[in-house]
Enzyme design. Structure first.
Site, short mmCIF file in Angstrom:
data_model
loop_
_atom_site.label_atom_id
_atom_site.label_comp_id
_atom_site.label_asym_id
_atom_site.label_seq_id
_atom_site.Cartn_x
_atom_site.Cartn_y
_atom_site.Cartn_z
N GLU A 98 -2.31 10.62 -0.78
CA GLU A 98 -3.57 9.86 -0.76
C GLU A 98 -3.97 9.49 0.66
OE1 GLU A 98 -5.97 6.01 -0.94
OE2 GLU A 98 -4.10 6.48 0.08
N GLU A 99 -2.98 9.07 1.44
CA GLU A 99 -3.27 8.61 2.80
C GLU A 99 -3.73 9.74 3.72
OE1 GLU A 99 -3.53 5.62 3.43
OE2 GLU A 99 -2.10 4.43 2.29
N ASP B 163 -4.57 0.41 -6.47
CA ASP B 163 -4.27 0.70 -5.07
C ASP B 163 -4.38 -0.59 -4.26
OD1 ASP B 163 -3.90 1.72 -2.56
OD2 ASP B 163 -5.58 3.10 -2.61
N ASP C 111 0.83 -1.21 0.00
CA ASP C 111 0.00 0.00 0.00
C ASP C 111 0.87 1.26 0.00
OD1 ASP C 111 -2.14 1.72 0.21
OD2 ASP C 111 -2.49 1.36 2.33
N HIS D 272 -1.22 -1.06 6.65
CA HIS D 272 -0.91 0.12 7.45
C HIS D 272 -0.05 -0.21 8.68
CE1 HIS D 272 -4.28 3.02 5.86
NE2 HIS D 272 -3.44 2.61 4.91
#
Length: 207
Positions: free
Chosen positions: A75-76, A104, A43, A201
């Site tokens: 993006e995050e 993604d 990611d 994450h």
């Protein structure tokens, strides 16, 4: 390996083919940033690598439509890279974007193969005209290679600003922190009851 967490200015990186119809641009995009805790190999190094490979392949091809490659920043942190790109674009330029395809997270270890639900048949949110055709293309191509797929809809990636601006969109996704179902285990292998990517994450999202 260490992670630096600080406020900094970021930027999108874009490139496009020299040839092709500039009034019908097809875009492929992926975000380059990761969360502070994660090195970001799945990611979203996986999506960025896919877009780079598409660019490498088409660099030697004659293309009917101009193809634009986007590597999004931030993006995050709220899709800031793609939102800024779409919002700041003159309406005449936005009208020239024929379709946007997003990559993604496409290398999840305990994967399922999800195709964005462009026709709205699974989640009740029909995409702009052309989105259904992109979905059918991906599903049909996967079937031609003997691969199963399932539909997915979510708003938290860089296709969303394009969708909201009326641009046909599509994409692929192999799952994040949610757990794989028994039906998905039967279709794709792997382990039901376990996350598609246990390192989503997390610091272990590394090589």
């Amino acid at each position: 390996m260490s992670t630096v967490f600080e406020v900094r200015e970021s930027q999108n990186t874009l490139a496009e083919t020299a040839g092709g119809n500039a009034d019908e641009v097809v875009m492929f995009g992926a975000h380059l940033d990761s969360v502070p805790m994660g090195p970001g190999i799945n990611d979203n190094g996986s999506g960025a690598a896919a877009v780079l490979e598409i660019a490498r392949v088409v660099s030697t091809c004659d293309v009917a439509r101009k193809i634009r490659f986007a590597f999004w920043a931030s993006e995050e942190w709220g899709l800031w890279g793609s939102i800024t790109y779409v919002v700041d674009m003159p309406a005449s330029d936005l009208d020239r974007i024929h379709a946007y395809v997003n990559a993604d997270m496409i290398a999840s270890p305990n994967f399922a193969v999800f195709v964005y639900d462009g026709d709205g048949s699974a989640f009740g949110v029909e995409g702009p005209p052309g989105s259904a055709e992109i979905e059918r293309f991906f599903v049909g191509d996967l079937e031609a290679h003997g691969l199963s797929s399932g539909p997915v809809y979510f708003e938290g990636s860089d296709h969303f600003p394009f969708e909201m601006s009326g641009v046909a969109y599509g994409g692929l996704f192999t799952g994040a922190g949610e757990r794989k179902s028994a039906a998905e285990e039967a279709a794709f292998g792997g382990a039901a009851g376990e996350p598609y990517d246990a390192c989503y994450h997390e610091p272990c999202d590394d090589l």
